[in-house]
Write a protein that holds these residues in place. Structure first.
Motif, PDB file in Angstrom:
ATOM      1  N   ASN A 176      -9.655   0.200  -0.115  1.00 39.70           N
ATOM      2  CA  ASN A 176      -9.887   0.902   1.148  1.00 39.70           C
ATOM      3  C   ASN A 176     -10.642   0.023   2.132  1.00 39.70           C
ATOM      4  OD1 ASN A 176     -10.300   3.666  -0.948  1.00 39.70           O
ATOM      5  ND2 ASN A 176      -8.740   3.593   0.656  1.00 39.70           N
ATOM      6  N   THR A 177     -10.477   0.312   3.409  1.00 41.70           N
ATOM      7  CA  THR A 177     -11.155  -0.414   4.484  1.00 41.70           C
ATOM      8  C   THR A 177     -12.138   0.515   5.186  1.00 41.70           C
ATOM      9  OG1 THR A 177      -9.525   0.163   6.185  1.00 41.70           O
ATOM     10  CG2 THR A 177      -9.056  -1.771   4.825  1.00 41.70           C
ATOM     11  N   PRO A 204      -6.460   7.913   3.193  1.00 39.95           N
ATOM     12  CA  PRO A 204      -6.500   7.251   1.883  1.00 39.95           C
ATOM     13  C   PRO A 204      -5.104   7.047   1.299  1.00 39.95           C
ATOM     14  CG  PRO A 204      -8.136   9.000   2.001  1.00 39.95           C
ATOM     15  CD  PRO A 204      -7.299   9.132   3.229  1.00 39.95           C
ATOM     16  N   VAL A 205      -4.199   7.995   1.573  1.00 38.25           N
ATOM     17  CA  VAL A 205      -2.827   7.871   1.069  1.00 38.25           C
ATOM     18  C   VAL A 205      -2.140   6.653   1.683  1.00 38.25           C
ATOM     19  CG1 VAL A 205      -0.566   8.977   1.001  1.00 38.25           C
ATOM     20  CG2 VAL A 205      -2.626  10.345   0.641  1.00 38.25           C
ATOM     21  N   GLU A 206      -2.340   6.463   2.985  1.00 39.52           N
ATOM     22  CA  GLU A 206      -1.712   5.342   3.667  1.00 39.52           C
ATOM     23  C   GLU A 206      -2.278   4.014   3.187  1.00 39.52           C
ATOM     24  OE1 GLU A 206      -0.748   3.961   8.280  1.00 39.52           O
ATOM     25  OE2 GLU A 206      -1.890   5.792   7.868  1.00 39.52           O
ATOM     26  N   GLU A 207      -3.586   3.944   3.016  1.00 41.31           N
ATOM     27  CA  GLU A 207      -4.188   2.689   2.561  1.00 41.31           C
ATOM     28  C   GLU A 207      -3.837   2.381   1.110  1.00 41.31           C
ATOM     29  OE1 GLU A 207      -8.323   2.263   3.409  1.00 41.31           O
ATOM     30  OE2 GLU A 207      -7.899   1.798   5.519  1.00 41.31           O
ATOM     31  N   LEU A 382       3.944   8.339   1.920  1.00 42.58           N
ATOM     32  CA  LEU A 382       2.760   8.705   2.686  1.00 42.58           C
ATOM     33  C   LEU A 382       2.618  10.213   2.844  1.00 42.58           C
ATOM     34  CD1 LEU A 382       3.038   6.076   5.585  1.00 42.58           C
ATOM     35  CD2 LEU A 382       1.812   5.867   3.427  1.00 42.58           C
ATOM     36  N   THR A 383       3.728  10.923   2.760  1.00 40.83           N
ATOM     37  CA  THR A 383       3.693  12.371   3.001  1.00 40.83           C
ATOM     38  C   THR A 383       3.609  13.182   1.710  1.00 40.83           C
ATOM     39  OG1 THR A 383       6.115  12.334   3.156  1.00 40.83           O
ATOM     40  CG2 THR A 383       4.868  12.230   5.217  1.00 40.83           C
TER      41      THR A 383
END
Length: 563
Positions: A176-177, A204-207, A382-383
């Motif tokens: 994570n960023t 968080p899902v996207e990262e 992502l979804t």
């Protein structure tokens, strides 16, 4: 005696044909119903049929055509093209191309008893190369379908690494960023743990998908290193594919009902949860609202048509092969229409789930639905992982959903032997189908940090998009124009006792080729304007546009008009 159609009358007795040896069909004509009789051959031809009953063929068609193209590809193309705009182009392509060509391929395969490699060449030998082009597309499609399988297997394994939670459920992981946000619900508002508002927030899902699964690089020129976790999942995916296709089609009939119906149980569960999320209505409104100005651009039309062919498996050789296993007189018309309807409804259902989740994410991030995530082939990753976070026992539902995706991805490979009827002698000898060295090299490229960019290039330029459109275009020209729709109608009438009406013949001959042609982008020049050449009046020499210096003209190209 070969199969022929006769109109029975008393003169028929003169050629030695008895009325009792004919099979009668009632054919509706324009003026009145006419009776057509069919004389079966004196000797039964070798029966290629392999279906236990008529429903097996229908469920096989559904199992083949309903897959990743519906759950994975349809939602991201719809999001890319502005929701409702894509639905319009998709519907037009479905009515004018999709359903007619689906029925055409199945019917021809049933009549000829041959698969997708050879059927165009049999009807129009000069276009035999269409079959080889289709197999090339299938080869490339197999390559990057296994990449999706490797991502999916990675998610299945990851679902059990952070029990009782999911690894994409928080922002405190090493991938994570500082830009990661976690919405904290209280009684009055939603608070984000983001301090630098100038940066785009990432869930968080996207990262997890971009940083942990892909380790994505900055661009296509930055290939980066090998993602060993994904590489291991890729190897596991190829082993899984090998085990599934090893025994071929005839083993699949035992489980075909389960494989066709199981995904709908999972989709229905996801659908119920997705539409009940807060903000889902906003996403659904975006889903069905057209952007009318976009209809004037070629992009949505090309994506809509290619998605129909991709999702229906048109132009890939599998449908004629499935039809070839039918009995000669099987009425496959209803099967084709039912399969196309089920396929489209599945895509629409997947779209409802996806856009409901996007609406929920837009509410959390306080942005428009079109700005929630990056549009691309990773949208499903992502979804759906987002919605399983909202379900009790989320690791179980996450694993179940991704098992469903693995099933969809391997279903295509399970029918691969159907498409290789040209090499039927190899398959009948019991030899196994394995990945070629070329497939393995291309797959390894896509498992590196920049592999996602290579994946997108293959998705659009190799196995779908304009490549698939052109294969389908020449296939349709060969069948409908060179072989002829009237001959095709004769074949269908001979098999099924029904003659296709004007809608089918007009669609085959005119609507489908015109819809696929896409001439607007094909005739527009794609060049940059070069610098203007200016001649100096006094010397006759050429001056560059920037006027930095003089260019002495070559005497072989510029004639000196001065004496």
């Amino acid at each position: 005696m070969s199969n022929k159609l006769y109109l029975w009358d008393e003169n028929t007795k003169e050629i030695g044909l008895e009325k009792e040896s004919f099979i009668k069909f009632k054919i509706p004509a324009e003026e009145k119903t006419r009776e057509v009789t069919y004389k079966p051959p004196d000797e039964e031809e070798e029966d290629r049929g392999g279906w236990g009953n008529k429903l097996d063929f229908l469920m096989s068609c559904i199992s083949l055509s309903v897959g990743l193209g519906n759950v994975w590809r349809f939602p991201y193309l719809c999001y890319k093209n502005g929701g409702g705009t894509f639905l319009i182009t998709y519907t037009v392509a479905m009515l004018l191309c999709g359903i007619p060509l689906f029925f055409q391929e199945v019917a021809i395969g049933q009549y000829l008893g041959s698969g997708g490699m050879t059927f165009v060449g049999q009807l129009c030998p000069i276009l035999k190369g269409v079959g080889f082009a289709a197999m090339t597309i299938v080869f490339l499609l197999d390559v990057y379908y296994c990449i999706i399988i490797s991502w999916t297997l990675f998610y299945i394994i990851s679902s059990f690494t952070a029990l009782p939670n999911l690894p994409w459920g928080g922002c405190d992981n090493w991938w994570n960023t500082d830009n990661c946000y976690m919405p904290i619900q209280n009684e009055t508002s939603v608070i984000f743990n983001v301090t630098n508002v100038t940066l785009r927030r990432a869930s968080p899902v996207e990262e997890f998908f971009e940083n942990r699964v892909l380790g994505i690089s900055s661009g296509l020129t930055d290939v980066g290193g090998l993602q060993y976790g994904i590489f291991g999942c890729l190897f596991l995916g190829w082993v899984l594919v090998y085990l599934i296709i090893r025994k071929g089609l005839h083993q699949s009939g035992k489980i075909i009902w389960f494989t066709a119906l199981f995904p709908y149980v999972i989709l229905c569960i996801m659908l119920v949860r997705a539409v009940t999320l807060e903000g889902a209505s906003t996403g659904l409104l975006y889903y069905v609202t057209p952007r009318w100005e976009a209809l004037l651009t070629p992009g949505p039309w090309m994506d809509g048509a290619s998605q129909i062919f991709f999702a229906y498996s048109i132009g890939c050789g599998a449908l004629p092969a499935l039809g070839s296993y039918n009995k000669f007189h099987h009425n496959s018309y209803k099967d084709a229409v039912i399969t196309c309807i089920v396929n489209t409804l599945t895509s629409l259902m997947a779209g409802v789930v996806t856009f409901s989740i996007l609406g929920h994410l837009a509410l959390e991030q306080n942005v428009n639905v079109g700005d929630v995530v990056k549009s691309g082939p990773g949208l499903v990753f992502l979804t759906y992982p987002e919605v399983v976070l909202k379900l009790p026992g989320s690791p179980f539902w996450a694993a179940t959903f991704f098992i469903m995706l693995v099933h969809y991805g391997t279903d295509w490979r399970e029918n691969e032997k159907l498409e290789l009827d040209f090499y039927k002698h190899v398959i009948d000898d019991g030899q196994d189908v394995e990945a070629s060295a070329d497939e393995e090299v291309i797959c390894e490229l896509q498992e590196e940090d920049g592999g996602m960019y290579i994946f997108q290039l293959m998705d659009y330029y190799s196995a779908s998009g304009i490549s698939l459109l052109w294969v389908c275009f020449f296939q349709t020209i060969g069948i409908s124009w060179l072989f002829g729709v009237e001959k095709l109608c004769d074949c269908i009438e001979q098999m099924m006792g029904i003659r296709p009406n004007k809608f089918w013949t007009i669609s085959w001959k005119y609507f489908a080729p015109v819809t696929m042609a896409n001439l607007k982008t094909g005739i527009q020049p794609n060049i940059k304007q070069r610098k203007i050449s200016i001649r100096e009046d006094t010397t006759g020499q050429l001056i560059t546009q920037s006027k930095i210096g003089l260019i002495t003209p070559s005497p072989s190209f510029v004639q000196n008009v001065k004496s």
